[in-house]
Scaffold this active site. Structure first.
Site, PDB file in Angstrom:
ATOM      1  N   LYS A  13      -0.654  43.070  -6.651  1.00  0.00           N
ATOM      2  CA  LYS A  13      -1.348  43.334  -7.927  1.00  0.00           C
ATOM      3  C   LYS A  13      -0.360  43.328  -9.092  1.00  0.00           C
ATOM      4  O   LYS A  13      -0.590  42.706 -10.109  1.00  0.00           O
ATOM      5  CB  LYS A  13      -2.048  44.709  -7.900  1.00  0.00           C
ATOM      6  CG  LYS A  13      -3.084  44.872  -6.822  1.00  0.00           C
ATOM      7  CD  LYS A  13      -3.738  46.240  -6.901  1.00  0.00           C
ATOM      8  CE  LYS A  13      -2.816  47.405  -6.625  1.00  0.00           C
ATOM      9  NZ  LYS A  13      -2.235  47.439  -5.268  1.00  0.00           N
ATOM     10  N   ARG A 171      -1.212  55.288   2.683  1.00  0.00           N
ATOM     11  CA  ARG A 171      -1.751  54.626   1.486  1.00  0.00           C
ATOM     12  C   ARG A 171      -2.834  53.625   1.866  1.00  0.00           C
ATOM     13  O   ARG A 171      -3.827  53.471   1.162  1.00  0.00           O
ATOM     14  CB  ARG A 171      -0.625  53.928   0.719  1.00  0.00           C
ATOM     15  CG  ARG A 171       0.219  54.912  -0.078  1.00  0.00           C
ATOM     16  CD  ARG A 171       1.554  54.316  -0.463  1.00  0.00           C
ATOM     17  NE  ARG A 171       1.475  53.232  -1.414  1.00  0.00           N
ATOM     18  CZ  ARG A 171       2.485  52.391  -1.664  1.00  0.00           C
ATOM     19  NH1 ARG A 171       3.633  52.527  -1.028  1.00  0.00           N
ATOM     20  NH2 ARG A 171       2.339  51.438  -2.541  1.00  0.00           N
TER      21      ARG A 171
END
Ligand code: AP5
Ligand code: MG
Length: 213
Positions: A13, A171
């Protein structure tokens, strides 16, 4: 143009958001970068955020939303922005949607950078970040000119605390539980676009440019 980058931790990202920001002249707004800058400066916000980040957990919505809305209300965001790492929960997306609707506005594209979990764990172990300017490298894919030293500012390159394998696993779990539902959310709004994030960085970027025009 208002763009959201979706994708698992380490999907790319940040890498792609930076390229988009440069090409289209938009600010790159990363909540992760904002939190890390605050941790480094030792601010109250940084101390609070660090408690969650080091465990691979999300910083509470209330705090995150406040930071983000403050950032996007600054003048440089008036013509649009690339959001990287926000929203990460349905309530965050709803707050953003409401804030934009009040201005008669909306998100133009939510780009999902799709990478399977197996690739992620491998990628994160190779990432190195500059402690001074935050630039990211990858030991195999994007090595710095001199090992351990940032090309841009000469700062020291380190493995992010939350890139250690156990934290990465956490995560990913948090991603699947809390963030993945956003793919459906933006699909229903008709703004979702998916790109294959396992390709070479420049091919991923080409696919994104083909979407954005
Ligand atoms: P954040 O900083 O957003 O971390 P993240 O989503 O876990 O994502 P990363 O930054 O690790 O990965 P990325 O997708 O940007 O990948 P990158 O481009 O670096 O958030 C950190 C923490 O802050 C969260 O855990 C949470 O605690 C908190 N937080 C942040 N926002 C929040 C929010 N909205 N709500 C609540 N809490 C929040 O790429 C990864 C590596 O792969 C790099 O080394 C790169 O060089 C390499 N790479 C990239 N693309 C490719 C490719 N195509 N091929 C090969 N290698 C590639
Ligand atoms: Mg990032």
């Amino acid at each position: 143009m208002k763009i959201i980058m979706l994708g698992a931790p380490g999907a790319g990202k940040g890498t792609q958001a930076k390229l988009i920001a440069e090409k289209y002249g938009l600010p790159h707004v990363s909540t992760g970068d904002i939190f890390r800058a605050n941790v480094k400066e030792g601010t109250q916000l940084g101390l609070e955020a660090k408690k969650y980040m080091d465990q691979g957990l999300l910083v509470p919505d209330e705090l995150t939303v406040r930071i983000l809305l403050d950032r996007v209300s600054r003048p440089d965001c008036s013509a649009g922005y690339v959001l990287d790492g926000f929203p990460r929960t349905i309530p965050q997306a709803q707050v953003l949607e409401k804030a934009l609707a009040e201005l008669g506005d909306q998100i133009d594209f939510a780009i999902d950078v799709d990478v399977p979990d197996e690739n992620i764990v491998r990628r994160m172990g190779g990432r190195r970040a500059c402690v001074t300017c935050g630039a990211t490298y990858h030991m195999e894919h994007v090595p710095p000119r001199t090992e351990g030293i940032c090309d841009t500012c000469g700062g020291e390159l380190i493995l992010r605390e939350d890139d250690k394998p156990d934290t990465v696993k956490n995560r990913l779990k948090v991603y699947h539980e809390q963030t993945q539902p956003l793919i459906d959310f933006y699909q229903k709004k008709g703004v979702l676009r998916v790109v294959d994030g396992t390709m070479d960085m420049k091919d991923v970027f080409e696919a994104i440019v083909a979407i954005l025009g």
